[in-house]
Design an enzyme around this catalytic site. Structure first.
Site, mmCIF file in Angstrom:
data_model
loop_
_atom_site.group_PDB
_atom_site.id
_atom_site.type_symbol
_atom_site.label_atom_id
_atom_site.label_comp_id
_atom_site.label_asym_id
_atom_site.label_seq_id
_atom_site.Cartn_x
_atom_site.Cartn_y
_atom_site.Cartn_z
ATOM 1 N N HIS A 131 -25.796 -3.145 0.321
ATOM 2 C CA HIS A 131 -25.442 -4.234 -0.598
ATOM 3 C C HIS A 131 -25.775 -3.758 -2.017
ATOM 4 C CE1 HIS A 131 -24.836 -7.884 -2.589
ATOM 5 N NE2 HIS A 131 -25.422 -8.735 -1.751
ATOM 6 N N HIS B 111 -17.944 -11.254 1.459
ATOM 7 C CA HIS B 111 -19.282 -10.849 1.007
ATOM 8 C C HIS B 111 -19.965 -10.121 2.165
ATOM 9 C CE1 HIS B 111 -22.662 -10.939 -1.659
ATOM 10 N NE2 HIS B 111 -23.402 -11.660 -0.850
ATOM 11 N N CYS C 135 -26.157 -11.543 -6.837
ATOM 12 C CA CYS C 135 -25.283 -10.598 -6.155
ATOM 13 C C CYS C 135 -23.804 -10.970 -6.247
ATOM 14 C CB CYS C 135 -25.716 -10.452 -4.704
ATOM 15 S SG CYS C 135 -27.361 -9.690 -4.599
#
Lengths: 275, 400
Positions: B329, B292, B160
């Site tokens: 996400h 994040h 990610c």
């Protein structure tokens, strides 16, 4: 096609675990002959002890073994890799295929298998095992991905962003052998399961790298494939190891899905204009 | 050889659950639109959590062919990338991007690549094109061909954090003179594979995503694609100002756990400090942090600790946001979308707020932008990312 150059690293060692056996000495003269009709040359299971490895996939274990072999070849202790001074660069074309398949089909895996479907699982196990916390890159593709990783490692070493670099490549095939068989005219046999690792240190030569889509006439590839078999991203590292052992030029060219990458690697400083 | 030359970001293109071009994306960010909905494209009835940031329909409709004689690409990841590329190309003045296609690199970050093609192949569609499409670098190759780019074509997969790593690798290609232009970014899609994976790990929340909130309980996934067009500053075309500059990048490993972040945050801290070092930027110069901020209890705690260590006393002064409650996400796309958001924040003089934060976690010790966008012009942004396998990446960006 113009190539950009950077100070070349020193190739300290190459570790290799493949379906042909452990080390460069196990590489046959002819893959076709050695395969005796087998489509996939499976790498032997490895016995890595410890509870930490209870969920690790075969490709993870192969990767750890290849790094161990590189250290042994370099006569270095494990501790040398620990910390932020070591960069870890990983390349693979398809080593995630077996774990993806197992997860999709739900065959013999627990729900906790999911993190192992990520391509990052293989270098993660290596990083955990050796305590590596430095620069970390993962390139996906065949031989050009590994050449990109070698170039990137060279830039990290040249700019002192790391003290040493591991360039690791892993390919496994057995769990997806039926899928490869369906595209067999695209993938020459035998497929040789391989984990290879090059340990690089700062050097004094020059390394130039280029990648582009070649015309058909300009397409070149690693001649090693005839000798070793197909191992996608691992082939450049096997070739590096063999060339180094035999005192040959370390320069490499690799193709993958229409792309061609070239690495010209002179370990000693060149005369002006040579690169 | 890498140097600290600034890399100009001259154009961008996005496809997200909240908007399918830069204007719509920005507008949705500052008006607090959530792209989270029940997933409709594939069966989710057996999953604990069936919501995510799904793109219901791809609005832009360029030809989804690699070339005039090619068959239509039906890989969703490739289609999202091509849609983002279509906007990028339009903003850059059309194709070709460069007179010599071999000088154009494409670098795409992805956590999942063409995995949905693998699901289809294993479900019985064994055409070679389907099997080849399952390789994680397939979407990169498709968008490179669509762009007519013939230079370095790289797929990076730091889970990610991939969308940040891709920009960093592209910058190094440019600084090294291997390419003159780079199209870089990230992409990932929602598919059954990833929904099932995160569902069984119990990482998904049944509540809202609440980054840095005391009641945060997990993440939701999303899908999207984001691309930027990069060049060396000295090669940036005359005319409109670029969106901004990439000053620094670093990607590091935790060396700690296969899926959980290192509780000490040393890898993430190394990435952030590395990116700041490459950028030549100190803590006093950071105007904004695009975090994040997944909304999982551990990620946000570790990230907050790291930001406190890096920023020191300024940690409570520097505005921080997370846009994962807007989008879910988006995995490989996330960091590129966040980088673009940061540059748009400078341009528009506003920082989008973090949705769903009702009880800010005071233990995080950060100035999280909540409730409404904040008026300010953050010239220097630090963007942090992390992912499975102990992957970390950080970018330092400057508004133009």
């Amino acid at each position: 096609m113009s190539a950009a150059s950077v100070r070349a690293p020193r190739l300290r060692a190459v570790g290799l675990h493949s379906g042909w056996g452990r080390g460069l000495g196990a590489v046959p003269e002819s893959a076709r002959v050695a395969a005796s009709g087998r489509a996939v040359i499976r790498s032997q299971p490895l016995a890595l002890s410890g509870d930490r490895f209870r969920r690790a996939t075969r490709e993870c274990l192969l990767a750890v073994a290849a790094v161990e072999d590189a250290l042994e070849e370099a006569r270095l202790p494990r501790a040398v890799l620990s910390g932020a001074g070591t960069a870890l660069l990983y390349a693979t074309a398809s080593a995630y295929g077996s774990s993806n398949r197992a997860f999709i089909e739900g065959t013999g895996v627990s729900t906790l298998h999911f993190p192992y479907t990520a391509p990052s699982a293989v270098p993660a196990e290596v990083a955990i095992e050796f305590g590596i916390t430095g620069a970390y890159l993962i390139f996906l593709g065949g031989a050009p991905a590994t050449l990109s990783a070698l170039w990137y490692a060279a830039t990290l070493l040249a700019s002192s962003e790391c003290a040493r670099a591991l360039v690791l490549a892993v390919e496994t095939f057995e769990e997806c052998a039926d899928l490869y068989a369906q595209g067999r005219w695209l993938v020459p046999r035998p497929l040789v399961e391989t984990a290879a690792c090059a340990l690089l240190e700062p050097g004094e030569g020059e390394l130039s790298y280029a990648e582009h889509r070649p015309t058909h006439a300009a397409r070149r590839d690693l001649p090693l494939r005839e000798r070793f078999g197909e191992a996608f991203s691992c082939l450049p590292l096997v070739e590096l190891g063999l060339a180094s052992a035999e005192g040959r030029d370390l320069s490499l060219t690799g193709t993958w899905r229409g792309s061609q990458a070239s690495l010209r690697w002179l370990e000693t400083p060149s005369q002006s204009g040579q690169v | 050889m890498a140097s600290r030359e600034r890399i100009a970001i001259v154009a961008a293109g996005v496809v997200t659950p909240i908007g399918q071009d830069l204007d719509a994306y920005w507008s949705a960010l500052v008006t607090g639109v959530s792209g989270i909905s029940r997933i409709e494209r594939f069966p989710v009835g057996d999953l604990r959590v069936a919501r995510g940031g799904e793109i219901k329909k791809i609005v832009r409709s360029p030809s989804f062919k690699r070339g005039p004689r090619s068959e239509e690409i039906d890989c969703r990841a490739s289609r999202l990338l091509i849609s983002a590329a279509d906007e990028l190309v339009a903003r850059a003045g059309g194709l070709p991007l460069h007179p010599d296609p071999r000088r154009v690199a494409v670098v795409i970050g992805t956590a999942l690549g063409g995995v949905e093609e693998g699901e289809r192949a294993l479900a019985g569609d064994r055409r070679p094109s389907r099997l080849a499409g399952a390789l994680y670098d397939s979407p990169t190759r498709n968008v490179a061909r669509w762009l007519g780019a013939e230079g370095a074509t790289l797929t990076v997969s730091t889970a990610c954090a991939s969308g940040a790593t891709a920009l960093g690798v592209a910058a190094r290609l440019l600084r090294s003179g291997i390419a003159d232009l780079a199209v870089a970014g990230g992409c990932d899609i929602l598919c059954r594979f990833v929904m099932k994976g995160f569902d069984v790990l119990r990482s998904l929340t049944r509540d809202e995503v609440r980054p840095f909130d005391r009641r945060r309980s997990g993440l939701l996934l999303g899908e999207g694609a984001a691309l930027v067009l990069m060049t060396r500053e000295r090669d940036a075309p005359a005319g409109p100002e670029p969106l901004g500059y990439l000053l620094g990048h670093a990607s590091t490993s935790d060396g700690s756990h296969i899926s959980a972040p290192d509780p000490t945050g040393r890898g993430l801290e190394g990435a952030i400090r590395g990116a700041m070092r490459e950028a030549g930027v100190g803590a006093r110069e950071i105007d904004f942090v695009s975090a994040h901020g997944t909304g999982t209890p551990l990620n946000d705690q570790v990230e907050a600790q790291v930001l406190n260590r890096v920023l020191g006393r300024r940690a409570r002064e520097v505005p921080v946001n997370s846009i994962k409650a807007h989008l879910g996400h988006t995995m490989g796309a996330a960091a590129t979308l966040e980088a673009i958001m940061s540059l748009l924040a400078w341009r528009h003089g506003q920082i989008p707020h973090t949705l769903n934060v009702e009880e800010p976690d005071t233990e995080c010790g950060l100035d999280v932008v909540i409730a409404a966008p904040r008026s300010c012009r953050p010239r220097i942004t630090l963007s942090s990312s992390a992912g499975f396998g102990g992957c970390n990446a950080a970018l330092v960006l400057e508004g133009a």
